[in-house]
Design a protein around this motif. Structure first.
Motif, PDB file in Angstrom:
ATOM      1  N   SER A   1       4.243 163.759  99.831  1.00  0.00           N
ATOM      2  CA  SER A   1       4.730 164.253 100.545  1.00  0.00           C
ATOM      3  C   SER A   1       3.101 162.960 102.416  1.00  0.00           C
ATOM      4  O   SER A   1       4.122 162.335 103.003  1.00  0.00           O
TER       5      SER A   1
ATOM      6  N   VAL B   1       2.943 170.054  91.835  1.00  0.00           N
ATOM      7  CA  VAL B   1       2.390 170.139  92.928  1.00  0.00           C
ATOM      8  C   VAL B   1       1.190 169.223  93.503  1.00  0.00           C
ATOM      9  O   VAL B   1       2.087 168.611  94.762  1.00  0.00           O
TER      10      VAL B   1
ATOM     11  N   LYS C   1       3.855 177.093  84.294  1.00  0.00           N
ATOM     12  CA  LYS C   1       2.069 177.037  84.857  1.00  0.00           C
ATOM     13  C   LYS C   1       1.660 175.496  84.622  1.00  0.00           C
ATOM     14  O   LYS C   1       1.318 174.863  85.667  1.00  0.00           O
ATOM     15  N   ARG C   2       2.419 175.027  83.673  1.00  0.00           N
ATOM     16  CA  ARG C   2       2.030 173.455  82.950  1.00  0.00           C
ATOM     17  C   ARG C   2       2.544 172.532  83.426  1.00  0.00           C
ATOM     18  O   ARG C   2       2.137 171.524  84.226  1.00  0.00           O
TER      19      ARG C   2
ATOM     20  N   LEU D   1      10.367 163.825 102.296  1.00  0.00           N
ATOM     21  CA  LEU D   1       9.672 165.303 102.106  1.00  0.00           C
ATOM     22  C   LEU D   1       8.748 165.743 103.281  1.00  0.00           C
ATOM     23  O   LEU D   1       8.665 166.992 103.543  1.00  0.00           O
ATOM     24  N   ASN D   2       8.742 164.826 103.725  1.00  0.00           N
ATOM     25  CA  ASN D   2       7.707 165.175 105.464  1.00  0.00           C
ATOM     26  C   ASN D   2       7.709 165.559 105.850  1.00  0.00           C
ATOM     27  O   ASN D   2       7.883 166.108 106.792  1.00  0.00           O
TER      28      ASN D   2
ATOM     29  N   LEU E   1       4.025 166.551  94.610  1.00  0.00           N
ATOM     30  CA  LEU E   1       4.263 166.609  96.128  1.00  0.00           C
ATOM     31  C   LEU E   1       3.740 166.154  97.235  1.00  0.00           C
ATOM     32  O   LEU E   1       3.584 165.553  98.038  1.00  0.00           O
TER      33      LEU E   1
ATOM     34  N   GLU F   1      11.007 157.957 116.565  1.00  0.00           N
ATOM     35  CA  GLU F   1      11.704 158.213 115.744  1.00  0.00           C
ATOM     36  C   GLU F   1      13.181 157.929 116.501  1.00  0.00           C
ATOM     37  O   GLU F   1      14.237 157.331 115.808  1.00  0.00           O
TER      38      GLU F   1
ATOM     39  N   ILE G   1       3.365 178.402  95.773  1.00  0.00           N
ATOM     40  CA  ILE G   1       1.809 177.377  95.788  1.00  0.00           C
ATOM     41  C   ILE G   1       0.832 178.200  96.091  1.00  0.00           C
ATOM     42  O   ILE G   1       0.007 178.859  96.039  1.00  0.00           O
TER      43      ILE G   1
ATOM     44  N   GLU H   1      24.793 165.274 111.883  1.00  0.00           N
ATOM     45  CA  GLU H   1      23.109 165.067 111.639  1.00  0.00           C
ATOM     46  C   GLU H   1      23.468 164.007 112.857  1.00  0.00           C
ATOM     47  O   GLU H   1      22.914 163.966 113.976  1.00  0.00           O
TER      48      GLU H   1
ATOM     49  N   PRO I   1      20.227 169.945 109.210  1.00  0.00           N
ATOM     50  CA  PRO I   1      21.628 170.270 108.886  1.00  0.00           C
ATOM     51  C   PRO I   1      22.242 171.244 108.082  1.00  0.00           C
ATOM     52  O   PRO I   1      22.957 170.427 107.385  1.00  0.00           O
TER      53      PRO I   1
ATOM     54  N   SER J   1       5.307 159.457 102.368  1.00  0.00           N
ATOM     55  CA  SER J   1       5.832 159.574 103.177  1.00  0.00           C
ATOM     56  C   SER J   1       5.633 159.218 104.725  1.00  0.00           C
ATOM     57  O   SER J   1       6.872 158.950 105.485  1.00  0.00           O
ATOM     58  N   CYS J   2       4.672 160.618 105.219  1.00  0.00           N
ATOM     59  CA  CYS J   2       4.074 160.688 105.885  1.00  0.00           C
ATOM     60  C   CYS J   2       4.003 158.829 106.564  1.00  0.00           C
ATOM     61  O   CYS J   2       3.480 158.750 107.630  1.00  0.00           O
TER      62      CYS J   2
ATOM     63  N   ILE K   1       2.069 164.013 113.254  1.00  0.00           N
ATOM     64  CA  ILE K   1       1.986 164.105 111.589  1.00  0.00           C
ATOM     65  C   ILE K   1       3.322 164.191 110.561  1.00  0.00           C
ATOM     66  O   ILE K   1       3.579 163.401 110.187  1.00  0.00           O
TER      67      ILE K   1
ATOM     68  N   ILE L   1       7.937 169.722 105.469  1.00  0.00           N
ATOM     69  CA  ILE L   1       7.040 170.809 105.322  1.00  0.00           C
ATOM     70  C   ILE L   1       7.166 171.590 106.229  1.00  0.00           C
ATOM     71  O   ILE L   1       7.229 172.882 105.553  1.00  0.00           O
TER      72      ILE L   1
ATOM     73  N   ALA M   1      10.849 162.734 119.979  1.00  0.00           N
ATOM     74  CA  ALA M   1      10.930 162.141 119.404  1.00  0.00           C
ATOM     75  C   ALA M   1      10.833 160.947 119.670  1.00  0.00           C
ATOM     76  O   ALA M   1      10.906 160.068 119.099  1.00  0.00           O
TER      77      ALA M   1
ATOM     78  N   GLY N   1       6.498 157.041 108.074  1.00  0.00           N
ATOM     79  CA  GLY N   1       7.019 157.612 108.857  1.00  0.00           C
ATOM     80  C   GLY N   1       6.344 157.257 110.210  1.00  0.00           C
ATOM     81  O   GLY N   1       7.053 156.904 111.335  1.00  0.00           O
TER      82      GLY N   1
ATOM     83  N   LEU O   1       4.736 189.699  87.022  1.00  0.00           N
ATOM     84  CA  LEU O   1       5.940 188.393  86.759  1.00  0.00           C
ATOM     85  C   LEU O   1       6.848 189.089  87.038  1.00  0.00           C
ATOM     86  O   LEU O   1       8.047 189.276  87.946  1.00  0.00           O
TER      87      LEU O   1
ATOM     88  N   VAL P   1       9.239 165.155 113.938  1.00  0.00           N
ATOM     89  CA  VAL P   1       9.694 166.166 114.503  1.00  0.00           C
ATOM     90  C   VAL P   1      11.521 166.810 114.335  1.00  0.00           C
ATOM     91  O   VAL P   1      11.913 167.833 114.417  1.00  0.00           O
ATOM     92  N   ILE P   2      12.097 165.394 113.617  1.00  0.00           N
ATOM     93  CA  ILE P   2      13.792 166.034 113.935  1.00  0.00           C
ATOM     94  C   ILE P   2      14.298 166.110 112.059  1.00  0.00           C
ATOM     95  O   ILE P   2      13.933 165.360 111.361  1.00  0.00           O
TER      96      ILE P   2
ATOM     97  N   ARG Q   1       5.308 181.243  77.575  1.00  0.00           N
ATOM     98  CA  ARG Q   1       6.964 181.189  78.883  1.00  0.00           C
ATOM     99  C   ARG Q   1       5.705 180.725  79.991  1.00  0.00           C
ATOM    100  O   ARG Q   1       6.452 179.777  80.659  1.00  0.00           O
ATOM    101  N   LEU Q   2       5.142 181.462  80.331  1.00  0.00           N
ATOM    102  CA  LEU Q   2       4.964 181.416  81.748  1.00  0.00           C
ATOM    103  C   LEU Q   2       3.423 180.478  81.853  1.00  0.00           C
ATOM    104  O   LEU Q   2       3.799 179.326  83.162  1.00  0.00           O
ATOM    105  N   THR Q   3       3.139 179.878  80.623  1.00  0.00           N
ATOM    106  CA  THR Q   3       2.041 179.022  80.470  1.00  0.00           C
ATOM    107  C   THR Q   3       2.736 177.829  80.169  1.00  0.00           C
ATOM    108  O   THR Q   3       2.287 177.036  81.336  1.00  0.00           O
TER     109      THR Q   3
END
Lengths: 274, 312, 514
Positions: free
Chosen positions: C22, C15, C8-9, B173-174, C18, C237, B114, C198, B259, C25-26, B164, B177, C232, C29, B231, B167-168, C3-5
């Motif tokens: 995110s 992205v 890219k598509r 996904l968040n 994504l 958390e 990206i 964990e 982990p 999910s924020c 934002i 990042i 945390a 949180g 490339l 932390v852990i 192939r490349l395009t």
């Protein structure tokens, strides 16, 4: 010289001056504990504040230059020696010797260096000497292959054949004729590694495998400081900035050299091990 | 092609053997008794009798060369032994942690692309202009930042101060990042410069100039023709840097309490869990070698002009 | 060519997705967890030990229990055993069990199961601190009574069986080798799931004999970095940090500022010591050991490094064991703290090695402590070099005597002085030997052995008074601090307390719903 390169050289020179003058320009002795002045924010007496033992962060960062850069330099010299010997032997003699040595090199390259370094220092115990051993152990392989390549090209040149025809011994050919010819590119190429070496040293110190307390090594200072990250971020900000700046200096220098040698930019900027 | 791949696979064996021998040698000279370490995990000081019994249980009372032969024999059958710490199979320990590391590496790679693609392409197009210079300085900073420090700064700013990101640990996904940015930043810097160099070279080629001359719109020329050329070095670089990514994951996983396999190996080193250290070393070496092989194959596939040069 | 395009598509929508995810999910949180009776605890070490360990999980998790327990004064109290008595001058101990206890798999606890568990524990591999070395045999007396026949009389055998001394598991838990496959204990919580490195998830034991716990589910999260652990907690958390070394003293002000968090402290049975290598110069000199012990300013370190969350130690083992405190500690106190070094000590201007365990330094502020000690030693002309070694190398260095001084914690697990003296002061005491102290005193050896099987409480106390006097004079090791565990939780969490062995009473914890 380009502007970038000049900046790089300037930064490196400043750090070298700091390393030499550290005791003179530090406001306090770097290891003086003052429990009444712990975790202080920057004040006039302590321009960058104090750490968890009330030691002056400015003084420690200034002294840290000696340790971090000094260590990186020693590592560089050791790598230079090892890889030159191996590269010369391998490139000059060729055949089975070359094949075996390059296989060993392959093995060392076939492995994330940091894990091997962590394993070595972790197992031998932290300390500056062990750090040097580990760093050299994981770093010699790449430069060896590079030097071998250089030797191969020089070996083909006419003057070598001429000297050999005169009946000179191998060791003489290597050290008197080949070595002087490859030395300048070796030094240039290895100095490109300096940035990565500094990063690796401070990284190992950061996970507790480098300098022993109370050595004011930057990575070690960071690892002490990060426990106090939330309350006193200045403990980790300044040593981190010192690391970044010094690495930046060497990378700028390297970038300049690269521009000069290879204007199209085919080679990567110092592939960091971290 | 097939025989080439086969030969490369066979040459893996001595490499892995020597790798395991080196690791074993290192473990032998290590101070610290793994049996005692395993027992004192619960925080009590084990008796000598307990340590002796544990040694027998783990086979540590046998001569070193026997231990190695025993281990190697089993390893050939895919059995890497059991962890001293937990008594569970090493393969299971590694496979359990692998998804976390893979997830992190993948996220880092996505981040790298990206950032690096736009930066590289733009700085090639606008060579020596503001964009190029800015991206060059950013790239130099990117390779100069210590990964662990960047991680800490990100945690400080985005988790502690702005709250934002969590932390852990691992989660949605968040959670991913900040570690991905930390892991990817250095590599993104290098990639952007590589892409720039590749683009510049491609843009100066005759056929590109010809394409321009034919009146094809410039962005089409760039995406269709130039990028493809750029490339190629990226793929080589990817092979070279995969090991670095794995290595970098060790530090990032330590900073972010992620982990994964990297954290597993650091913990194992500190707790003298020899079978796990051996296992991870072998495993990472294997992944690294296989990636390089894959890169070589992809390379010839994308550009058949390239002979398998690495095949000496 | 395309192939490349194509890549890219696909990349661009990916992205976008994504970023969107995110963002989503924020938002998730921000939602505070623990609104139900799910309770999340952060700890700094992995409490999962696995099948090769005698206990599988740390005792803090409240999954398994012992026959007896120790209270806040380190005195023995009933747990799975209701009462007990000694016969034959303390050579035979009979324990009577609770009759209403069942394991997590529903199997009842009875004498037969206890005997099988004890047989398992008698394997040296599981008998970590040697409780069963003195046990000759164990037998079923009746359905709910078990007898232990000992080689030599033991006045405090029930204390030795406390906590880690006698973990009880269902017979379905372990295989023929004694390795635990599944920890089916008797505790208020049962293991539900485990994510390596964990977290550990527990659910309440609906059959718990002391009443059904109020919390339905507990998640233990392993967060090694102290800073992130505290963050945390602040971010919600996790609901609590409960472990020794879980919160550093420096972090207390930070948590204090947060109106939603309550901080507690609990004196625990752990004491930190300064160890001397008495086998070589310079610390083979008793005078110098005394000088060092005097020079180290415990009070100052407690106030600064520990932020008051520790007690300067004048006693050789935890003062929680009040009954065993003697005047000898006063003697130590008198000669210890105030006095500055005399002239003749400063002539020992030499280099010594202070070895610090880097592993322990992650849980206690050993690093600053050692640096302060280094500074104090410089005042009396001793130049100490600090050598940070991680656990394995540290143990090795001490065992071989490659050190002059070191720092070490010790927890009085049985609450009985014998657990200190036998391990640290006896010439053959394991820690005296393995930690490289090398202290030799035949008089002390005799007294330690005598006290170990002395059934008369007064005489036993006198002997320990004597031993404390000897050790306060000889100082093969000197106590620095008694540990105070700091723990914290969200204000809505009620009834969360720690015992002297930093085990939380999860069975009595609950969450207040507004």
């Amino acid at each position: 010289m380009s502007k970038l390169m000049l900046t790089g050289v300037g930064i490196i020179l400043i750090f070298m001056i700091i390393a030499i003058l550290a005791p003179l320009i530090s406001p306090h002795p770097p290891n003086r504990v003052n429990l009444t002045a712990r975790l202080m924010n920057p004040t006039s007496a302590y321009p960058l504040g104090t750490d968890h033992l009330g030691r002056c962060i400015l003084s420690r960062t200034l002294h840290g230059t000696r340790y971090t850069l000094g260590l990186a330099f020693i590592v560089l010299v050791i790598i230079l020696i090892i890889s030159t010997v191996i590269g010369c032997i391998s490139g000059y003699y060729g055949g089975l010797t070359d094949e075996t040595m390059m296989r060993v090199v392959d093995i060392f390259l076939a492995f994330p260096a940091i894990i091997l370094a962590i394993a070595i220092v972790g197992l031998l115990g932290p300390g500056l000497i062990n750090l040097l051993v580990a760093m050299s152990f994981v770093w010699w392989a790449g430069p060896s292959r590079l030097i071998r390549g250089l030797v191969l090209t020089v070996k083909e040149r006419e003057f070598v054949a001429a000297v050999r025809a005169l009946g000179a011994r191998d060791s003489r050919i290597i050290f008197r004729h080949i070595f002087p010819n490859i030395l300048p590119p070796i030094i240039v190429l290895l100095s490109l590694e300096m940035g990565s070496i500094i990063l690796s040293i401070s990284g190992l110190s950061f996970i507790g495998l480098g300098a022993r307390p109370p050595t004011p090594e930057w990575g070690a200072m960071l690892s002490e400081g990060y426990l106090y990250m939330e309350t006193s971020p200045h403990l980790m900000i300044f040593p981190g900035m010192a690391i970044t700046l010094s690495v930046l200096g060497f990378n700028l220098l390297g970038e300049g050299i690269r521009d000069f040698l290879d204007p199209k930019g085919k080679y990567a900027a110092g592939l960091s091990k971290f | 092609m097939r025989s080439y791949i086969l030969r490369r696979f066979i040459s893996l064996v001595p490499v892995l053997f020597l790798l395991s021998l080196i690791t074993f040698g290192l473990l032998c000279i290590t101070p610290g008794d793994p049996a005692e370490m395993a027992l004192s995990r619960s925080g009590v000081n084990p008796t000598r009798e307990a340590v002796e019994a544990m040694k027998t249980e783990l086979g540590l009372d046998k001569p070193l060369c026997l231990q190695y032969i025993h281990w190697f024999g089993k390893a050939l059958h895919g059995n890497l032994g059991t962890s001293y710490r937990t008594g569970e199979p090493v393969t299971q320990e590694i496979l359990y942690r692998l998804p976390a590391t893979m997830e992190l590496s993948l996220a880092a790679i996505i981040f790298i692309f990206i950032v690096a693609f736009p930066a590289g392409v733009l700085s090639a197009i606008y060579r020596d202009r503001l964009v190029d210079n800015a991206s060059r300085i950013a790239a130099l900073l990117g390779v100069s930042l210590p990964g662990f420090w960047l991680g800490l700064i990100l945690i400080y700013l985005f988790s502690m101060k702005m709250e934002i990101f969590p932390v852990i640990g691992r989660g949605g996904l968040n959670h991913l990042i900040l570690p991905a940015i930390t892991l990817g930043s250095g590599m993104a810097a290098i990639y952007s410069r590589f892409i720039r160099a590749g683009m510049l070279e491609a843009l100066s080629q005759d056929y590109i100039q010809a394409a321009y001359a034919r009146g094809i719109r410039s962005w089409r020329v760039i995406t269709r023709h130039a990028l493809k050329n750029a490339l190629l070095p990226i793929i080589t670089l990817f092979g070279m840097s995969f090991g670095n990514l794995l290595g970098g994951a060790v530090i990032v996983e330590t900073v972010f309490a992620w982990p994964g396999v990297g954290k597993l190996v650091v913990d194992s080193i500190f707790e003298r869990d020899f079978p796990v250290i051996q296992g991870v070393v072998l495993f990472m070496g294997l992944i690294y070698i296989l990636t390089n092989l894959l890169v070589d194959i992809t390379y010839t596939w994308i550009d058949p002009r390239v002979r398998l040069k690495r095949d000496r | 060519m395309s192939r490349l395009t194509k890549t890219k598509r696909t990349v661009i929508p990916c992205v976008g997705l994504l970023l969107l995810l995110s963002l989503l999910s924020c938002c998730n949180g921000k939602e505070k967890p623990g609104a139900s009776s799910r309770f999340t605890i952060g700890v700094g070490r992995d409490l999962y030990f696995g099948p090769s360990s005698p206990i599988f999980l740390h005792g803090s998790l409240n999954v398994w229990e012992g026959l007896t327990g120790l209270d806040h004064r380190l005195e023995v109290r009933p747990l799975l055993a209701v009462n007990w008595e000694a016969q034959k001058d303390g050579r035979l101990w009979v324990f009577h069990l609770r009759k209403d206890v069942s394991f997590h798999d529903g199997e009842p606890l009875n004498a037969e199961v206890v005997v099988k568990n004890i047989e398992r524990m008698r394997n040296p591999r599981f008998d970590l601190y040697g409780v069963y070395r003195n046990v000759k045999s164990v037998a079923v007396v009746d359905q709910f009574s078990v007898s232990f026949l000992l080689h030599t009389p033991d006045p405090v055998f029930p204390s030795r069986l406390s906590y880690f001394g006698s973990p009880m598991f269902s017979l379905k838990s372990f295989d023929y080798k004694g390795n635990i496959k599944e920890p089916l204990g008797t505790g208020p919580f049962m293991l539900k799931g485990h994510r390596k490195g964990e977290s550990i998830t527990l659910v309440r034991n609906e059959r718990y004999y002391l009443g059904i716990p109020m919390l339905k589910e507990i998640v233990y999260k392993y967060i090694p970095n102290p800073s992130t652990r505290v963050s945390a907690l602040k971010a919600g958390e996790i609901d609590a940090i409960v472990d020794i070394g879980g919160i550093l003293p420096e972090q207390v002000p930070l948590l204090d500022r947060d109106g939603d968090i309550e901080i507690f402290k609990q004196e625990v049975a752990t004491t930190h010591y300064l160890l001397f290598n008495t086998r070589r110069l310079p610390f083979s000199s008793q005078g110098l050991r005394q000088a060092v012990s005097r020079t180290v300013d415990r009070e100052e370190m407690v106030q600064t490094i520990f932020g008051g969350y520790a007690l300067p130690a004048r006693e050789f083992f935890s003062p929680l064991a009040q009954v065993w405190m003697s005047k000898a500690t006063k003697l130590f106190e008198g000669s210890a703290i105030a006095e500055r070094p005399t002239e003749n000590t400063s002539k020992h201007s030499q280099k010594v090695i202070l070895v610090v365990n880097a592993g322990l330094a992650k849980r206690w502020p050993y690093r600053p402590v050692s640096e302060v000690i280094q500074a104090h030693l410089r005042d009396i002309g001793i130049n100490a070099e600090i050598n940070m070694l991680e656990m394995g190398a540290w143990k090795d260095a001490l065992k071989r005597g490659n050190f002059d001084i070191s720092l070490c914690p010790y927890t009085l697990m049985t609450g009985d002085p014998d657990f200190f003296f036998s391990w640290w002061m006896h010439s053959k005491g394991q820690l005296n030997v393995d930690r490289g102290i090398g202290y030799q005193n035949p008089v002390a050896d005799d007294l330690i052995e005598e006290a170990r099987s002395e059934m008369n409480p007064e005489r036993r106390k006198e002997t320990y008074d004597q031993l404390q006097e000897i050790i306060a004079r000889d100082l093969p090791l000197t106590p620095l601090f008694h540990d105070v565990a700091i723990y914290a939780c969200k204000k809505r969490v009620q009834g969360l307390r720690l015992d002297a062995f930093f085990r939380p009473c999860l069975g009595e914890t609950w969450i207040k719903i507004h």
